[in-house]
Design a protein around this motif. Sequence first.
Motif, PDB file in Angstrom:
ATOM      1  N   HIS A  17     -87.591  52.180  19.053  1.00 16.80           N
ATOM      2  CA  HIS A  17     -87.518  50.849  19.666  1.00 16.80           C
ATOM      3  C   HIS A  17     -87.201  49.782  18.623  1.00 16.80           C
ATOM      4  CE1 HIS A  17     -88.630  52.637  23.403  1.00 16.80           C
ATOM      5  NE2 HIS A  17     -89.629  53.238  22.789  1.00 16.80           N
ATOM      6  N   ARG A  18     -87.667  49.981  17.398  1.00 19.50           N
ATOM      7  CA  ARG A  18     -87.283  49.065  16.315  1.00 19.50           C
ATOM      8  C   ARG A  18     -85.787  49.179  16.040  1.00 19.50           C
ATOM      9  NH1 ARG A  18     -92.562  50.577  12.872  1.00 19.50           N
ATOM     10  NH2 ARG A  18     -93.922  48.980  13.743  1.00 19.50           N
ATOM     11  N   TYR A  19     -85.275  50.395  16.049  1.00 20.96           N
ATOM     12  CA  TYR A  19     -83.847  50.627  15.853  1.00 20.96           C
ATOM     13  C   TYR A  19     -83.040  49.923  16.957  1.00 20.96           C
ATOM     14  CZ  TYR A  19     -79.382  53.052  16.131  1.00 20.96           C
ATOM     15  OH  TYR A  19     -78.048  53.338  16.236  1.00 20.96           O
ATOM     16  N   VAL A  20     -83.470  50.087  18.210  1.00 22.86           N
ATOM     17  CA  VAL A  20     -82.775  49.440  19.331  1.00 22.86           C
ATOM     18  C   VAL A  20     -82.827  47.922  19.177  1.00 22.86           C
ATOM     19  CG1 VAL A  20     -82.795  49.064  21.837  1.00 22.86           C
ATOM     20  CG2 VAL A  20     -83.115  51.366  20.914  1.00 22.86           C
ATOM     21  N   ALA A  21     -83.961  47.391  18.748  1.00 19.84           N
ATOM     22  CA  ALA A  21     -84.075  45.941  18.541  1.00 19.84           C
ATOM     23  C   ALA A  21     -83.077  45.468  17.482  1.00 19.84           C
ATOM     24  CB  ALA A  21     -85.505  45.572  18.137  1.00 19.84           C
ATOM     25  N   ARG A  22     -82.931  46.244  16.393  1.00 22.27           N
ATOM     26  CA  ARG A  22     -81.943  45.872  15.362  1.00 22.27           C
ATOM     27  C   ARG A  22     -80.519  45.940  15.909  1.00 22.27           C
ATOM     28  NH1 ARG A  22     -85.499  48.802  12.130  1.00 22.27           N
ATOM     29  NH2 ARG A  22     -84.169  50.652  12.203  1.00 22.27           N
ATOM     30  N   GLN A  23     -80.262  46.939  16.755  1.00 21.66           N
ATOM     31  CA  GLN A  23     -78.935  47.060  17.376  1.00 21.66           C
ATOM     32  C   GLN A  23     -78.646  45.843  18.260  1.00 21.66           C
ATOM     33  OE1 GLN A  23     -77.685  49.417  15.391  1.00 21.66           O
ATOM     34  NE2 GLN A  23     -76.650  50.401  17.082  1.00 21.66           N
ATOM     35  N   ILE A  24     -79.646  45.377  18.979  1.00 23.47           N
ATOM     36  CA  ILE A  24     -79.492  44.195  19.844  1.00 23.47           C
ATOM     37  C   ILE A  24     -79.216  42.970  18.983  1.00 23.47           C
ATOM     38  CG2 ILE A  24     -80.695  42.621  21.421  1.00 23.47           C
ATOM     39  CD1 ILE A  24     -82.191  45.150  22.483  1.00 23.47           C
ATOM     40  N   GLU A  25     -79.995  42.804  17.901  1.00 22.45           N
ATOM     41  CA  GLU A  25     -79.822  41.649  17.015  1.00 22.45           C
ATOM     42  C   GLU A  25     -78.428  41.582  16.406  1.00 22.45           C
ATOM     43  OE1 GLU A  25     -82.923  42.031  14.113  1.00 22.45           O
ATOM     44  OE2 GLU A  25     -84.481  41.368  15.514  1.00 22.45           O
ATOM     45  N   THR A  26     -77.858  42.736  16.091  1.00 21.44           N
ATOM     46  CA  THR A  26     -76.536  42.763  15.462  1.00 21.44           C
ATOM     47  C   THR A  26     -75.400  42.848  16.471  1.00 21.44           C
ATOM     48  OG1 THR A  26     -76.599  45.176  15.220  1.00 21.44           O
ATOM     49  CG2 THR A  26     -77.447  43.842  13.365  1.00 21.44           C
ATOM     50  N   GLY A  27     -75.749  42.911  17.763  1.00 18.35           N
ATOM     51  CA  GLY A  27     -74.723  42.946  18.812  1.00 18.35           C
ATOM     52  C   GLY A  27     -74.079  44.309  18.994  1.00 18.35           C
ATOM     53  N   ARG A  28     -74.674  45.361  18.464  1.00 18.57           N
ATOM     54  CA  ARG A  28     -74.096  46.697  18.575  1.00 18.57           C
ATOM     55  C   ARG A  28     -74.766  47.564  19.628  1.00 18.57           C
ATOM     56  NH1 ARG A  28     -74.120  47.713  12.235  1.00 18.57           N
ATOM     57  NH2 ARG A  28     -76.303  47.815  12.827  1.00 18.57           N
ATOM     58  N   THR A  30     -75.597  49.135  23.160  1.00 17.77           N
ATOM     59  CA  THR A  30     -74.942  49.312  24.458  1.00 17.77           C
ATOM     60  C   THR A  30     -75.958  49.046  25.560  1.00 17.77           C
ATOM     61  OG1 THR A  30     -75.510  51.660  24.632  1.00 17.77           O
ATOM     62  CG2 THR A  30     -73.426  51.097  23.490  1.00 17.77           C
ATOM     63  N   SER A  31     -75.485  48.722  26.730  1.00 16.70           N
ATOM     64  CA  SER A  31     -76.406  48.459  27.841  1.00 16.70           C
ATOM     65  C   SER A  31     -77.201  49.716  28.177  1.00 16.70           C
ATOM     66  CB  SER A  31     -75.652  47.951  29.063  1.00 16.70           C
ATOM     67  OG  SER A  31     -74.715  48.907  29.503  1.00 16.70           O
TER      68      SER A  31
END
Length: 186
Positions: A17-28, A30-31
């Motif tokens: 979930h931390r990884y997904v949060a970083r992906q969201i922050e960087t705009g990478r 996916t839905s």
Amino acid sequence: MKLMDTQELSAFDINHHRYVARQIETGRATSQTVESSHEMLLAEVERLTYLVSPAKLKQPAHGVPVEASTFGPIIAVLAKQPRNASVVVEYLGRKSRPGSMGSYRGYHDELRIEPNGREPRTVADLLKDLRRFRRNGITGYKGGDYPVTDNTGVWVAEYGENSHQHVSGVRVDGGVVVIMTEERDW
């Protein structure tokens, strides 16, 4: 009430979930990644709630129907059921697997669940679909987009049909979650 065996549940991985949060922050992100993470977080919250206090879930006894005829209450009742429980819908006196979902022909701004599903569906599957409609709304049978609220009606009907079979509640029969219907006229 049978206590849930925590060994049956997958381990919760906060690093994912931390990884997904970083992906969201960087705009990478996916839905699909965000939605999957969201579903896992909801499942973990429900599991922890159950372990802390089973009484808080207020699960109905087997066979006892719980009234739920609109979107919000249906989601609330389903969220209290085991995620891997099978789901069936009542349709004109018979039980069948829930199929695809979309706009109901009688009321374009209300949801239709088809009673002709080919694959077994679980509570988790159905909750995922319902939550997607809550976020994205319903595209009407003849066009137009409609928001979904807790008061949006839910029907069981074949595509393009006015079945008059409105969802009336949920009950558990032998470990299977049954979405009940009742006939309603327009």
